[in-house]
Design a protein around this motif. Sequence first.
Motif, short mmCIF file in Angstrom:
data_model
loop_
_atom_site.label_atom_id
_atom_site.label_comp_id
_atom_site.label_asym_id
_atom_site.label_seq_id
_atom_site.Cartn_x
_atom_site.Cartn_y
_atom_site.Cartn_z
N ALA A 85 0.86 -1.18 0.00
CA ALA A 85 0.00 0.00 0.00
C ALA A 85 0.89 1.22 0.00
CB ALA A 85 -0.93 0.00 1.21
N ASP A 86 0.58 2.21 -0.82
CA ASP A 86 1.40 3.42 -0.87
C ASP A 86 0.91 4.45 0.14
OD1 ASP A 86 -0.88 4.51 -1.98
OD2 ASP A 86 -0.09 4.53 -4.03
N GLY B 281 -5.15 -0.60 -0.75
CA GLY B 281 -4.16 -1.66 -0.58
C GLY B 281 -4.36 -2.74 -1.61
N CYS B 282 -3.26 -3.46 -1.91
CA CYS B 282 -3.29 -4.52 -2.92
C CYS B 282 -2.63 -5.78 -2.39
CB CYS B 282 -2.56 -4.10 -4.19
SG CYS B 282 -3.15 -2.56 -4.92
N GLY B 283 -3.06 -6.91 -2.88
CA GLY B 283 -2.46 -8.17 -2.51
C GLY B 283 -2.38 -9.11 -3.69
N GLN B 284 -1.32 -9.90 -3.72
CA GLN B 284 -1.18 -10.97 -4.71
C GLN B 284 -1.10 -12.27 -3.95
OE1 GLN B 284 -0.39 -9.74 -8.27
NE2 GLN B 284 -1.62 -11.58 -8.52
N LEU B 285 -2.05 -13.19 -4.19
CA LEU B 285 -2.21 -14.38 -3.36
C LEU B 285 -1.92 -15.65 -4.15
CD1 LEU B 285 -5.59 -13.40 -1.67
CD2 LEU B 285 -3.28 -12.80 -0.95
N SER B 286 -1.37 -16.64 -3.46
CA SER B 286 -1.10 -17.93 -4.10
C SER B 286 -2.36 -18.78 -4.21
CB SER B 286 -0.03 -18.69 -3.33
OG SER B 286 -0.44 -18.94 -2.00
N SER B 287 -3.31 -18.57 -3.31
CA SER B 287 -4.59 -19.29 -3.37
C SER B 287 -5.57 -18.55 -2.49
CB SER B 287 -4.43 -20.75 -2.90
OG SER B 287 -4.04 -20.80 -1.55
N GLU B 288 -6.80 -19.04 -2.46
CA GLU B 288 -7.85 -18.37 -1.70
C GLU B 288 -8.36 -19.29 -0.60
OE1 GLU B 288 -10.38 -15.53 -4.28
OE2 GLU B 288 -9.84 -17.17 -5.65
N ASP B 289 -7.57 -19.47 0.45
CA ASP B 289 -8.01 -20.26 1.59
C ASP B 289 -7.92 -19.41 2.85
OD1 ASP B 289 -5.30 -20.34 2.48
OD2 ASP B 289 -4.94 -22.12 1.27
N ILE B 290 -8.40 -19.95 3.97
CA ILE B 290 -8.55 -19.17 5.19
C ILE B 290 -7.22 -18.62 5.68
CG2 ILE B 290 -9.26 -19.26 7.61
CD1 ILE B 290 -11.30 -21.38 6.86
N ASP B 291 -6.19 -19.47 5.75
CA ASP B 291 -4.90 -19.04 6.29
C ASP B 291 -4.31 -17.88 5.50
OD1 ASP B 291 -5.08 -20.95 8.24
OD2 ASP B 291 -3.90 -22.44 7.15
N ILE B 292 -4.44 -17.93 4.19
CA ILE B 292 -3.87 -16.86 3.36
C ILE B 292 -4.68 -15.58 3.51
CG2 ILE B 292 -3.55 -16.15 0.95
CD1 ILE B 292 -2.58 -18.96 0.38
N PHE B 293 -5.99 -15.68 3.59
CA PHE B 293 -6.80 -14.48 3.83
C PHE B 293 -6.49 -13.88 5.21
CE2 PHE B 293 -10.04 -16.06 0.59
CZ PHE B 293 -9.69 -15.10 -0.34
N VAL B 294 -6.29 -14.73 6.20
CA VAL B 294 -5.93 -14.23 7.53
C VAL B 294 -4.60 -13.47 7.47
CG1 VAL B 294 -5.15 -14.93 9.84
CG2 VAL B 294 -7.22 -15.93 8.87
N TRP B 295 -3.63 -14.04 6.77
CA TRP B 295 -2.34 -13.35 6.61
C TRP B 295 -2.51 -12.01 5.93
CZ3 TRP B 295 0.16 -11.45 2.33
CH2 TRP B 295 1.46 -11.01 2.53
N LEU B 296 -3.29 -11.96 4.86
CA LEU B 296 -3.50 -10.71 4.11
C LEU B 296 -4.22 -9.67 4.96
CD1 LEU B 296 -3.26 -9.20 1.41
CD2 LEU B 296 -5.51 -10.14 0.82
N PHE B 297 -5.29 -10.08 5.65
CA PHE B 297 -6.04 -9.12 6.46
C PHE B 297 -5.19 -8.57 7.60
CE2 PHE B 297 -10.23 -11.43 5.24
CZ PHE B 297 -10.24 -10.74 4.04
#
Length: 346
Positions: free
Chosen positions: A204-205, A250-266
């Motif tokens: 995020a800038d 803000g922007c995100g580039q994700l390897s997949s769409e599962d709970i753990d990755i969304f938790v990390w991003l949030f």
Amino acid sequence: MENGSNSAENPLLNESEKVEEPKRAYKTQVCGNDGELRYFGIECSRSGKRIKKSEVNPLKPSLSTKIGCKARVRATLQKDGRFMLTTVNLDHNHDLIPTDSRHFAMNKKILTPMKRRLEINDQVGIGVSRNYHSMVVEAGGYESLTFDERDARNYIDRARKLRLGEGDSDALQKYFLRMHSQNSSFYYMIDVDTDFRIRNLFWADAMSRAAYKEFGDVVSFDTTYLTNKYDMPFALFVGVNHHGQSILLGCGQLSSEDIDIFVWLFKSWLNCMSDHHPKAIITDQCKAMQNAIEIVFPNTRHRWCLWHIMKKIPEKLKGYSQYESMKMDLQNAVYDTFTKDEFEMK
């Protein structure tokens, strides 16, 4: 853990003993008003008895696995915070098949050497099916492997998403470092796997961070805009300013769409925004997103995106003879009402 029966004879309390025969089980649990687990039980899936229905055709008897098996374990939370085993019965009244245990999710595992081989063979163009069957032959049969072809295929799919092109990783990190050197308010997070390959990104800038302080009450989060050549979902945090214009938060580039990755991003986004939670967040009807929001934003109102809801009108109602009039009435209620009472009335 204490045992309400004879702990000396209970193999569950002796870590040196292993039950070699797998037991497919059902799990039940009960939580108190405070959400704390109070009771849990595990019983064989063949417990209970089949309920006979009078209308069943006697010439076509239905098969049932319910044969009254008494194998089960039950435990209750005690005042000291520990669970006491109140029931322990490990004896089944039917035969067990130890070799079937490899099909249970808890026993499925791809060891590191196998992962390396799957990835190397995939990179040189060997298909997953051929790749897997060569391992089966070497192991001496399917029962000798701790995973099946579907597990191998899922792992390769994930590995492909994590794999960046040559030089991309260095270029990406250099870009982030350059942006941060130009403006210290530029924020970025890089999530890597155990082999230090980039898995997920967030950035995020300074303008996005400043905008969130003024217009961060309601945030829309979406991963359906586009995917890049690596098939990685591109996630956007979007707000609305006082001119009704969309603003990037803000922007995100994700390897997949599962709970753990969304938790990390949030969590990464929340840390970037000085731990200031939004009052409301809007997403599509993704269960993984919903679960992650409950973990990271427990006090934030979660609502589904109106566009995703309305696009289901044809799917749900087009088969009705009065579809057009029903669609118009729904659109009128949704888009042309300004109060809750008016909406409910329409």
